[in-house]
Design a protein around this motif. Structure first.
Motif, PDB file in Angstrom:
ATOM      1  N   SER A  10     -46.503  -3.214 -28.766  1.00  0.00           N
ATOM      2  CA  SER A  10     -45.874  -3.258 -27.443  1.00  0.00           C
ATOM      3  C   SER A  10     -46.480  -4.350 -26.582  1.00  0.00           C
ATOM      4  N   LEU A  11     -47.826  -4.461 -26.522  1.00  0.00           N
ATOM      5  CA  LEU A  11     -48.458  -5.489 -25.694  1.00  0.00           C
ATOM      6  C   LEU A  11     -48.190  -6.888 -26.243  1.00  0.00           C
ATOM      7  N   PHE A  47     -42.745 -13.329 -22.216  1.00  0.00           N
ATOM      8  CA  PHE A  47     -42.985 -14.167 -21.040  1.00  0.00           C
ATOM      9  C   PHE A  47     -42.360 -15.545 -21.239  1.00  0.00           C
ATOM     10  N   ALA A  48     -41.851 -15.828 -22.442  1.00  0.00           N
ATOM     11  CA  ALA A  48     -41.276 -17.138 -22.767  1.00  0.00           C
ATOM     12  C   ALA A  48     -40.158 -17.566 -21.805  1.00  0.00           C
ATOM     13  N   LEU A  54     -49.143 -14.753 -25.703  1.00  0.00           N
ATOM     14  CA  LEU A  54     -48.779 -15.775 -24.713  1.00  0.00           C
ATOM     15  C   LEU A  54     -48.664 -17.153 -25.368  1.00  0.00           C
ATOM     16  N   GLY A  55     -49.565 -17.423 -26.321  1.00  0.00           N
ATOM     17  CA  GLY A  55     -49.454 -18.685 -27.057  1.00  0.00           C
ATOM     18  C   GLY A  55     -48.147 -18.766 -27.822  1.00  0.00           C
ATOM     19  N   ALA A  56     -47.756 -17.638 -28.445  1.00  0.00           N
ATOM     20  CA  ALA A  56     -46.468 -17.585 -29.139  1.00  0.00           C
ATOM     21  C   ALA A  56     -45.325 -17.806 -28.156  1.00  0.00           C
ATOM     22  N   ALA A  57     -45.453 -17.249 -26.943  1.00  0.00           N
ATOM     23  CA  ALA A  57     -44.421 -17.427 -25.914  1.00  0.00           C
ATOM     24  C   ALA A  57     -44.284 -18.899 -25.521  1.00  0.00           C
ATOM     25  N   LEU A  64     -48.780 -17.417 -34.320  1.00  0.00           N
ATOM     26  CA  LEU A  64     -49.432 -16.811 -33.163  1.00  0.00           C
ATOM     27  C   LEU A  64     -48.934 -15.393 -32.914  1.00  0.00           C
ATOM     28  N   LEU A  65     -47.633 -15.165 -33.121  1.00  0.00           N
ATOM     29  CA  LEU A  65     -47.087 -13.822 -32.923  1.00  0.00           C
ATOM     30  C   LEU A  65     -47.664 -12.845 -33.946  1.00  0.00           C
TER      31      LEU A  65
END
Length: 287
Positions: A90-91, A98-99, A152-155, A79-80
């Motif tokens: 950066s984004l 957010f993890a 966010l999914g990666a987080a 995902l990352l």
């Protein structure tokens, strides 16, 4: 090299990951697999060279947790890498960071920990920062939204790795990471076969060099440095130094690659990093 320098260098190296992955012309699943394989091979050599043995009898009860954490790690990487493809480094990095906020929100449910007033404030302000990154101003197009969602999914899956590691008591440091890499390989091999297949033939010389750097340096060597330094440093000092990673990533994105970032996104990123960091340090360390 002292522990503080080792951790600082490892975090700075982690922060450069995005710029190398963009030069590797394989799918995100393949890249995650090759990263795990190369790192596992290097760490295996390190364990043999240092005559370290893994006591499988002692960790028998936790093999399932190690398998789950390895699977979560593999999905996290996929995902990352997808986030890097759809949006700026950066984004992608700021949404990925957010993890710790997710971990803070979930711990009271899993471990019956009581949220303090400080943690609630940090959670709210970090969430505001995430909203500023995704929902205010000109974000640059639909692909950025998709990239942020992948981040966010990666987080979420990185938070899962953190939470699963809290249940693993009998495996420490580099041994745990090695077994998690092996577990990631177990899930990534069938995933790659069923999706993109092996496309290493598409890599040119630059692609191969970048792949070896990501697998051996960013993962194998840097993880060894990371865990070696954690043994010598207090947890909160390590938490502070870990923020070198997103800062380097943002600087590379904006200054070297020339990727754009609106003022709202910059302010949102500052909120996420500032309040997640504040959440991890005690008043004594802060003073």
């Amino acid at each position: 090299m002292n522990a503080k320098a080792m951790l600082s260098i490892s975090m700075a190296i982690f922060g450069t990951l995005g710029i190398f992955t963009r030069n590797i012309a394989v799918s995100s699943g393949e890249l995650a697999l090759y990263r795990a394989v190369l790192a596992a091979m290097l760490i295996a050599v390190y364990l043999v060279g240092t005559k370290q043995k893994i006591n499988f009898k002692a960790i028998k009860k936790e093999l399932f947790l190690l398998l789950l954490s390895g699977i979560a790690m593999g999905i996290n990487w996929i995902l990352l890498f997808q986030a890097y493809k759809y949006t700026t480094i950066s984004l992608a990095t700021l949404s990925y960071y957010f993890a710790p906020v997710i971990v803070t929100a979930v711990c009271p449910v899993l471990f019956h920990e009581k949220l303090t007033r400080k943690q609630i404030v940090c959670f709210i302000m970090s969430t505001v920062g995430l909203i500023m990154i995704t929902g205010i101003g000109d974000i640059g197009g639909g692909s950025d939204y998709i990239g942020i969602l992948f981040g966010l999914g990666a987080a979420v899956f990185y938070a899962a790795v953190i939470l699963l590691n809290k249940f693993i008591k009998n495996v420490e440091g580099i041994h745990r990471t090695f077994l998690q890499f092996l577990s990631a390989i177990v899930i990534l091999v069938p995933y790659v076969i069923m999706t993109s297949g092996v496309t290493l033939r598409n890599l040119d010389g630059i692609g191969w060099i970048n792949l070896l750097i990501v697998g051996l340096v960013h993962t194998g060597i840097t993880y060894c440095m990371y865990f070696s330094s954690l043994k010598e440093l207090p947890g909160q000092k390590a938490a502070i130094l870990s923020y070198i990673d997103p800062l380097v990533a943002v600087l590379i994105s904006v200054i070297i690659l020339g990727e754009s970032m609106t003022i709202w996104q910059a302010m949102g990123g500052i909120l996420i990093l500032e309040f997640t960091l504040w959440n991890e340090i005690s008043p004594k360390v802060q003073n």
